[in-house]
Each structure stands twice: as structure tokens, then as C-alpha cells.
Scaffold this active site. Structure first.
Site, PDB file in Angstrom:
ATOM      1  N   CYS A   1       0.832  -1.197   0.000  1.00 35.51           N
ATOM      2  CA  CYS A   1       0.000   0.000   0.000  1.00 35.51           C
ATOM      3  C   CYS A   1       0.865   1.244   0.000  1.00 35.51           C
ATOM      4  CB  CYS A   1      -0.917   0.007   1.212  1.00 35.51           C
ATOM      5  SG  CYS A   1      -1.958   1.469   1.304  1.00 35.51           S
TER       6      CYS A   1
ATOM      7  N   PHE B   1      -5.588  -2.370 -19.714  1.00 35.12           N
ATOM      8  CA  PHE B   1      -6.243  -3.495 -20.386  1.00 35.12           C
ATOM      9  C   PHE B   1      -5.358  -4.089 -21.482  1.00 35.12           C
ATOM     10  CE2 PHE B   1     -10.065  -1.164 -18.829  1.00 35.12           C
ATOM     11  CZ  PHE B   1     -10.558  -2.175 -18.010  1.00 35.12           C
ATOM     12  N   CYS B   2      -4.083  -4.230 -21.175  1.00 34.19           N
ATOM     13  CA  CYS B   2      -3.136  -4.726 -22.176  1.00 34.19           C
ATOM     14  C   CYS B   2      -3.249  -6.241 -22.300  1.00 34.19           C
ATOM     15  CB  CYS B   2      -1.708  -4.328 -21.802  1.00 34.19           C
ATOM     16  SG  CYS B   2      -1.430  -2.549 -21.836  1.00 34.19           S
ATOM     17  N   LYS B   3      -3.725  -6.671 -23.439  1.00 33.98           N
ATOM     18  CA  LYS B   3      -3.823  -8.082 -23.795  1.00 33.98           C
ATOM     19  C   LYS B   3      -3.330  -8.205 -25.236  1.00 33.98           C
ATOM     20  CE  LYS B   3      -6.169  -9.348 -20.014  1.00 33.98           C
ATOM     21  NZ  LYS B   3      -6.133  -8.050 -19.316  1.00 33.98           N
ATOM     22  N   PRO B   4      -2.963  -9.410 -25.678  1.00 30.86           N
ATOM     23  CA  PRO B   4      -2.568  -9.542 -27.081  1.00 30.86           C
ATOM     24  C   PRO B   4      -3.643  -8.992 -28.021  1.00 30.86           C
ATOM     25  CG  PRO B   4      -1.956 -11.519 -25.884  1.00 30.86           C
ATOM     26  CD  PRO B   4      -2.757 -10.670 -24.930  1.00 30.86           C
ATOM     27  N   GLY B   5      -3.250  -8.025 -28.834  1.00 29.28           N
ATOM     28  CA  GLY B   5      -4.172  -7.425 -29.782  1.00 29.28           C
ATOM     29  C   GLY B   5      -5.086  -6.367 -29.201  1.00 29.28           C
ATOM     30  N   ARG B   6      -4.877  -6.000 -27.945  1.00 33.85           N
ATOM     31  CA  ARG B   6      -5.787  -5.059 -27.298  1.00 33.85           C
ATOM     32  C   ARG B   6      -5.033  -4.144 -26.343  1.00 33.85           C
ATOM     33  NH1 ARG B   6     -10.322  -6.758 -22.762  1.00 33.85           N
ATOM     34  NH2 ARG B   6     -11.037  -4.640 -22.263  1.00 33.85           N
TER      35      ARG B   6
END
Length: 277
Positions: A121, A260-265
């Protein structure tokens, strides 16, 4: 279970930060089994003999954590402000004993705060709401990043989480080159601590914050943004979402924040001019 048996169980794994314990599964409550659990210990940062903060953390790479915390909290300006550091056991956890320069220690005493120990924290224990947030110089715009290079980095982020692979209980923070290659990373049960470890290690090794970005496996809270900006990081990628305060701080200090980092996004919250696809 006998104490000798429990000791044997705890020593089964040789990965720092992991212990094996006895537990029961929902579908078989009659038969215990062994499983790996991530360690979480109180870590006190003690500056010139005075305890400043207690954080819950994984018990490894604590020198990097202490250095990164000192930098990202504005206690020091560079690793040269620390003259010595030792990690020692205490009665209930671990202490990192840090020897600060006289000038930096005087500054610390003037604005000292007591933080309550919770997992990673960064706000606990501030005395007033006005104390939340530190002045950060606006970041320059010195680099760009191709979002097409992000996918490969996301696939390899787990490589820096050996404890997480066993326990599903840690966060990671890694440095990503413009090519998408991850060249260094740290994990911890606390996401802020993982980031501090990364910041501390790169600062100790004299690495530049130019030509790359930070990638974290967690959400992007305002503390993550502020810590990154305090050390000169221009781009922060997070696997999960960002908070409103994180977006406000990132906008104000010119940090490019992506969640929201994901493959392709990916979702870009602030300063997209550093990015291309």
C-alpha cells in the site's frame, strides 16, 4: 502434524518466497495434500536508525525494493544518496537498514510520515488527504512505442514470476525495450513493491529510462503512475484497468498510461502521441 514434519515441508522448495504447507481441497476434505504458498513478511525500512515505513512484501530483492522506494517516494535523488544498506532479521519480520546522507536524512525527518503495513500500500498512514500525491516535474516527450511490439512482451511477462507460477499470488513489473523484449523484471505479493524493485534495480545499474516502458501485471493505481513518473518513466503499460486518479496524475505529469493490455488489445488513457501501431 509434528513440528519436525512441518519443518521438512517448509524446506521442500528452494525458491525464495515460497513455502509448502498442508491444505485440503474442496472435493477431498479427508485427505490433506501439500501445495506451494507465497510468503508475505513485514519489511521495515529503517533510515539512519529510525523506522520510516513497514510494508508487506515478498522476502527477496529487498535491497532493490528499498532503493526503488527511496527514489519513487522522493526520499533520495540518486543511489549516491545512500551510503550503505543491510537486510537483517527482526523479531517479526525483516529490516532494511539504510544509511542516508545527512542532507537527505534531514529532509526525510521534516516530512516524515508513518505508514501502516498493508500489502504494497502506498497511501497507508498519511496524516492528511493533502499529503497524498507528490509534486512531479512534467515528463519530456523523448520517445515513441509501437503497440505491435506489446504482444510478445505480454506473453513473456510470466517468465519473471517464478513464485507466481507456483502460487498464482504475485505481481510483476518489467522493463520493455522498444523491440518488445523484456530485459529485466521483478515480482512481489505487492504490486507497488514489485514496481519499486524494478525501479531500484535499474537505477542501481545506471540504466536509462529512455527508449522503453514499464509493463506491470496489475491494475494502474495512482501510486504506480506517480512512482513511475518520479523516476522518469514516460510510458506505463498495465495488464488491468487504471483508476480515475491514476489517469489524472498521468495527464498532469505527461505520462502515457495504457491499460487493459492483452494480445491485440490496449486502452490508451493519456498522451497517445508517444504511441504508434
Amino acid at each position: 502434524m509434528k513440528k519436525t514434519q512441518q519443518k521438512e515441508i517448509e524446506n521442500v522448495t528452494n525458491i525464495t518466497g515460497v513455502r509448502q504447507i498442508e491444505l485440503w481441497r474442496r472435493d477431498d476434505l479427508q485427505h490433506p495434500r501439500l501445495d506451494e504458498v507465497a510468503e508475505e513478511v513485514p519489511v521495515a525500512l529503517v533510515y539512519n536508525g529510525i523506522s520510516h515505513v513497514v510494508m508487506m512484501a515478498s522476502p527477496k530483492d529487498l535491497e532493490y525494493f528499498a532503493l526503488g522506494f527511496s527514489l519513487s517516494e522522493g526520499i533520495i535523488e540518486s543511489p549516491r544518496d545512500i551510503f550503505g544498506m543491510d537486510v537483517v532479521p527482526s523479531c517479526n519480520g525483516l529490516e532494511v537498514q539504510i544509511e542516508l546522507s545527512s542532507r537527505r536524512f534531514m529532509g526525510l525527518k521534516e516530512r516524515r510520515r508513518a505508514l501502516a503495513g498493508r500489502t504494497g500500500c502506498g497511501v497507508c498512514g498519511v496524516e492528511q488527504l493533502n499529503d497524498i500525491g507528490k509534486p512531479v516535474q512534467p515528463l519530456p516527450f523523448t520517445q515513441t512505442f509501437d503497440l505491435n511490439k506489446l504482444d510478445d512482451a505480454l506473453r513473456h511477462l510470466n517468465d519473471f514470476q517464478p513464485v507466481g507460477q507456483l502460487t498464482s499470488c504475485t505481481h510483476a513489473a518489467a522493463w520493455m525495450l522498444p523491440s518488445g523484449e523484456l530485459v529485466g523484471g521483478h515480482e512481489d505479493v505487492g504490486r507497488h513493491v514489485a514496481l519499486d524493485k524494478l525501479l531500484g534495480r535499474r537505477s542501481q545499474e545506471g540504466e536509462s529510462w529512455q527508449q522503453g516502458a514499464v509493463l506491470v501485471s496489475s491494475r494502474a493505481s495512482y501510486e504506480m503512475v506517480q512512482k513511475s513518473a518520479m523516476c522518469g518513466v514516460e510510458i506505463l503499460f498495465a495488464v488491468s484497468a487504471a483508476t480515475t486518479l491514476a489517469v489524472e496524475v498521468a495527464e498532469r505529469c505527461n505520462l502515457t498510461l495504457v491499460g487493459f493490455c492483452k494480445p491485440g488489445r490496449a486502452t490508451v488513457y493519456t498522451h497517445p502521441q508517444r504511441l504508434s501501431n
